[in-house]
Design a protein around this motif. Structure first.
Motif, PDB file in Angstrom:
ATOM      1  N   ARG A 163       0.478  -1.005  -0.295  1.00 35.01           N
ATOM      2  CA  ARG A 163       0.147   0.030   0.313  1.00 35.01           C
ATOM      3  C   ARG A 163       0.381   1.344   0.120  1.00 35.01           C
ATOM      4  NH1 ARG A 163      -4.249   1.437   5.201  1.00 35.01           N
ATOM      5  NH2 ARG A 163      -2.005   1.894   6.090  1.00 35.01           N
ATOM      6  N   ALA A 164       2.108   1.155   0.831  1.00 31.26           N
ATOM      7  CA  ALA A 164       2.980   2.769   0.506  1.00 31.26           C
ATOM      8  C   ALA A 164       3.258   2.573  -0.605  1.00 31.26           C
ATOM      9  CB  ALA A 164       3.839   2.279   1.835  1.00 31.26           C
ATOM     10  N   GLN A 165       3.831   1.719  -1.428  1.00 34.03           N
ATOM     11  CA  GLN A 165       4.575   1.944  -2.390  1.00 34.03           C
ATOM     12  C   GLN A 165       3.505   2.307  -3.395  1.00 34.03           C
ATOM     13  OE1 GLN A 165       5.594  -1.814  -3.814  1.00 34.03           O
ATOM     14  NE2 GLN A 165       8.571  -1.825  -2.032  1.00 34.03           N
ATOM     15  N   ARG A 166       2.308   1.756  -3.595  1.00 34.24           N
ATOM     16  CA  ARG A 166       1.196   2.070  -4.241  1.00 34.24           C
ATOM     17  C   ARG A 166       1.424   3.937  -4.135  1.00 34.24           C
ATOM     18  NH1 ARG A 166      -1.990  -2.771  -3.085  1.00 34.24           N
ATOM     19  NH2 ARG A 166      -2.805  -1.201  -1.853  1.00 34.24           N
ATOM     20  N   ALA A 167       0.397   4.214  -2.850  1.00 33.62           N
ATOM     21  CA  ALA A 167       0.924   5.138  -2.520  1.00 33.62           C
ATOM     22  C   ALA A 167       2.107   6.263  -2.591  1.00 33.62           C
ATOM     23  CB  ALA A 167       1.116   5.730  -0.971  1.00 33.62           C
ATOM     24  N   VAL A 168       2.957   6.445  -3.068  1.00 36.48           N
ATOM     25  CA  VAL A 168       4.613   7.048  -3.786  1.00 36.48           C
ATOM     26  C   VAL A 168       4.411   6.716  -5.063  1.00 36.48           C
ATOM     27  CG1 VAL A 168       6.478   6.323  -3.807  1.00 36.48           C
ATOM     28  CG2 VAL A 168       6.020   5.636  -1.491  1.00 36.48           C
ATOM     29  N   GLU A 169       3.726   5.323  -5.614  1.00 36.86           N
ATOM     30  CA  GLU A 169       3.715   6.123  -7.593  1.00 36.86           C
ATOM     31  C   GLU A 169       2.065   6.485  -7.586  1.00 36.86           C
ATOM     32  OE1 GLU A 169       2.709   1.892  -9.159  1.00 36.86           O
ATOM     33  OE2 GLU A 169       4.659   0.709  -8.372  1.00 36.86           O
ATOM     34  N   ARG A 170       1.446   6.990  -6.633  1.00 31.03           N
ATOM     35  CA  ARG A 170       0.570   7.745  -7.279  1.00 31.03           C
ATOM     36  C   ARG A 170       0.422   9.044  -7.107  1.00 31.03           C
ATOM     37  NH1 ARG A 170      -2.926   4.129  -4.124  1.00 31.03           N
ATOM     38  NH2 ARG A 170      -2.958   5.198  -2.417  1.00 31.03           N
ATOM     39  N   ARG A 171       2.212   9.927  -6.067  1.00 34.27           N
ATOM     40  CA  ARG A 171       2.178  10.077  -6.100  1.00 34.27           C
ATOM     41  C   ARG A 171       3.374  11.011  -6.792  1.00 34.27           C
ATOM     42  NH1 ARG A 171       2.423   9.085  -0.530  1.00 34.27           N
ATOM     43  NH2 ARG A 171       4.157   9.030  -0.419  1.00 34.27           N
ATOM     44  N   ARG A 172       4.406  10.100  -7.917  1.00 30.52           N
ATOM     45  CA  ARG A 172       4.651  10.331  -8.975  1.00 30.52           C
ATOM     46  C   ARG A 172       4.753  11.522  -9.839  1.00 30.52           C
ATOM     47  NH1 ARG A 172       6.900   4.997 -10.392  1.00 30.52           N
ATOM     48  NH2 ARG A 172       8.224   4.830  -8.152  1.00 30.52           N
ATOM     49  N   PRO A 173       5.313  12.154 -10.039  1.00 26.50           N
ATOM     50  CA  PRO A 173       4.513  13.313 -11.117  1.00 26.50           C
ATOM     51  C   PRO A 173       5.191  12.620 -12.153  1.00 26.50           C
ATOM     52  CG  PRO A 173       7.363  13.821 -10.152  1.00 26.50           C
ATOM     53  CD  PRO A 173       6.778  13.231  -8.907  1.00 26.50           C
ATOM     54  N   GLY A 174       4.316  13.106 -13.174  1.00 30.51           N
ATOM     55  CA  GLY A 174       4.341  12.486 -14.868  1.00 30.51           C
ATOM     56  C   GLY A 174       3.607  11.178 -14.666  1.00 30.51           C
ATOM     57  N   ARG A 175       3.243  10.581 -13.728  1.00 25.48           N
ATOM     58  CA  ARG A 175       2.354   9.578 -14.027  1.00 25.48           C
ATOM     59  C   ARG A 175       0.980   9.107 -14.378  1.00 25.48           C
ATOM     60  NH1 ARG A 175      -1.694   7.288 -11.271  1.00 25.48           N
ATOM     61  NH2 ARG A 175      -2.239   4.977 -10.972  1.00 25.48           N
ATOM     62  N   ALA A 176       1.122   8.600 -15.899  1.00 25.45           N
ATOM     63  CA  ALA A 176       0.127   9.189 -16.873  1.00 25.45           C
ATOM     64  C   ALA A 176      -1.674   8.111 -16.127  1.00 25.45           C
ATOM     65  CB  ALA A 176       0.118   8.015 -18.228  1.00 25.45           C
ATOM     66  N   ARG A 177      -2.424   9.614 -16.074  1.00 27.59           N
ATOM     67  CA  ARG A 177      -3.697   9.252 -15.706  1.00 27.59           C
ATOM     68  C   ARG A 177      -4.479   8.390 -16.532  1.00 27.59           C
ATOM     69  NH1 ARG A 177      -7.341  13.946 -16.111  1.00 27.59           N
ATOM     70  NH2 ARG A 177      -9.202  12.261 -14.844  1.00 27.59           N
TER      71      ARG A 177
END
Length: 446
Positions: A382-396
């Motif tokens: 869950r923590a890794q998913r939260a980091v990925e969601r906050r990562r800049p430039g992540r495609a919607r």
């Protein structure tokens, strides 16, 4: 000829070290000194964030310096946290650098006043001896109450395990998880949850802080008002209609279920539900090697039905855990100890083998260990998913596939999407109510 007199300059007084200065502070216990000098090395006051941990540590120090007869002045409080480089004052000095000196003075003064109010309105425990006295009072109240009914034995085991944890923690407040409590009690996790609910409703238990993440919940033991006012005695006769009330003499035996003795056998495989069970463990904790009890008095002491006591005693005698002579039940001499019961591990292991319950406790601990490991893995994912969601430039994530709508005319090509508003391909909505037919514009307009 007079010789000139040499005047020796006096050495300036050596400035005491930080450790010597803290040891000279009035009214600080050894634990409070270590907390001020070294900080929270044991992570007893760890919070969700570093700021939360610093606030908790500072409040613990404020309570320590607000004890009756040992109160600090605000000048001493300010010097110890801000003016001196103590590890326990790191949060206060950070607050001063970020918010300014005036804000830090108001905040620390408010925390000190809050601690003094808390200490003045509650029974303060100033040393470990006072804590042991408070725990002993709760233990005496628990042993003085007869615990009848199907859940009475489970509640008694729950309080027995918590009293052991409270003695280790040095106070009525203790941290424990449901699975850890189930291993100490020798029962299932759902049984512990039901017991916690009953004890909270009865007033024996209160939840201080709910557990979050990998941190266990914090609980506190207390004596309900009904237990203090009832003046219940060991061997107290159950009320009419309750279990154990049938054919029980109206005399008090002066005997009780020893919670310390109960804690030595309740988590063993020999006292598993499919072996001697909780009832057998309670009977063992009430027996004495010299002063025997008959079945009626055992029923009065334990709160069990006479038939249950008779059946359990027969099994205990068969396995060598009890002796019966002239209608009285005794504890065998080889099982007698200072606390009333000193179980033999080899004998209990053999009893579990004969009853078919050997290894069930290990299986429970292994199952709980697997559940803890899976929970930690889920927290990490869950923590890794939260980091990925906050990562800049992540495609919607595009929910409406390409080609569903004609880019030139705007017409809907796929009939499966009729009725949907797909202006935003990332957030399609369904506006039509369920009574409007198939959801198409023709069905809505008639």
């Amino acid at each position: 000829m007079n010789r000139p007199v040499r005047v020796l300059a006096q050495r300036p007084a050596r400035r005491p070290s930080l450790t010597e200065w803290v040891e000279g502070l009035p009214g600080l216990s050894g634990r409070a000194r270590r907390l001020l000098l070294e900080g929270d090395t044991e992570r007893r006051y760890a919070g969700r964030t570093s700021a939360d941990s610093g606030y908790r540590l500072t409040m613990a120090l404020a309570v320590a310096v607000s004890q009756p007869g040992r109160e600090w002045t605000f000048a001493q409080w300010w010097e110890a946290l801000v003016l001196r480089p103590t590890a326990g004052g790191a949060w206060a000095r950070s607050l001063r650098s970020r918010k300014g000196e005036r804000y830090a003075e108001g905040k620390l003064a408010g925390m000190l006043d809050k601690a003094r109010t808390f200490v003045g309105t509650s029974g303060a425990i100033v040393c470990r001896a006072d804590a042991m006295v408070a725990i002993a009072r709760v233990r005496a109240a628990v042993e003085a109450v007869v615990w009848p009914g199907s859940g009475g034995g489970t509640d008694l085991k729950n309080l027995t395990a918590r009293l052991q944890l409270a003695e280790q923690a040095g106070g009525l407040e203790h941290e424990v998880s449901v699975r850890q409590l189930a291993e100490l009690m020798g029962c299932a996790r759902s049984t512990v949850e039901a017991s916690n609910t009953r004890l909270r409703a009865a007033g024996w238990l209160s939840l201080v802080t709910a557990g979050t993440g990998e941190r266990s919940s914090t609980w506190s033991l207390r004596i309900p008002r009904e237990a203090e006012e009832s003046c219940a005695r060991p061997g107290h006769r159950p009320a009419p209609g309750e279990r154990g009330a049938e054919s029980v003499p109206d005399v008090h035996t002066g005997r009780e279920v020893n919670t310390r003795a109960l804690g030595t056998v309740m988590d063993t495989d020999a006292c598993h539900h499919y072996a001697h069970g909780t009832s057998g463990a309670r009977i063992l904790a009430a027996l004495d090697p010299l002063d025997g009890l008959d079945i009626a008095h055992l029923a009065a002491v334990t709160g069990l039905h006479r038939t249950t006591v008779r059946r359990r005693v027969d099994k205990l005698v068969e396995d060598g855990l009890a002796e019966e002579a002239d209608g009285l039940v005794y504890l065998p001499r080889h099982l007698a100890g200072d606390e009333g019961l000193r179980p033999d591990p080899d004998q209990l292991r053999q009893v579990a083998l004969d009853r078919g319950t050997a290894g069930l406790g290990e299986r429970r601990c292994k199952r709980h260990g697997d559940q803890r490991r899976y929970f930690r893995e889920w927290l990490t994912a869950r923590a890794q998913r939260a980091v990925e969601r906050r990562r800049p430039g992540r495609a919607r994530l595009r929910l409406v596939p390409e080609g569903v709508v004609d880019e030139n005319t705007g017409e809907l090509r796929d009939p499966a999407w009729r009725g949907w508003i797909v202006d935003d391909p990332y957030r399609p909505t369904w506006p039509t109510p369920p009574w409007s037919g198939d959801g198409s514009p023709e069905a809505v307009c008639g």
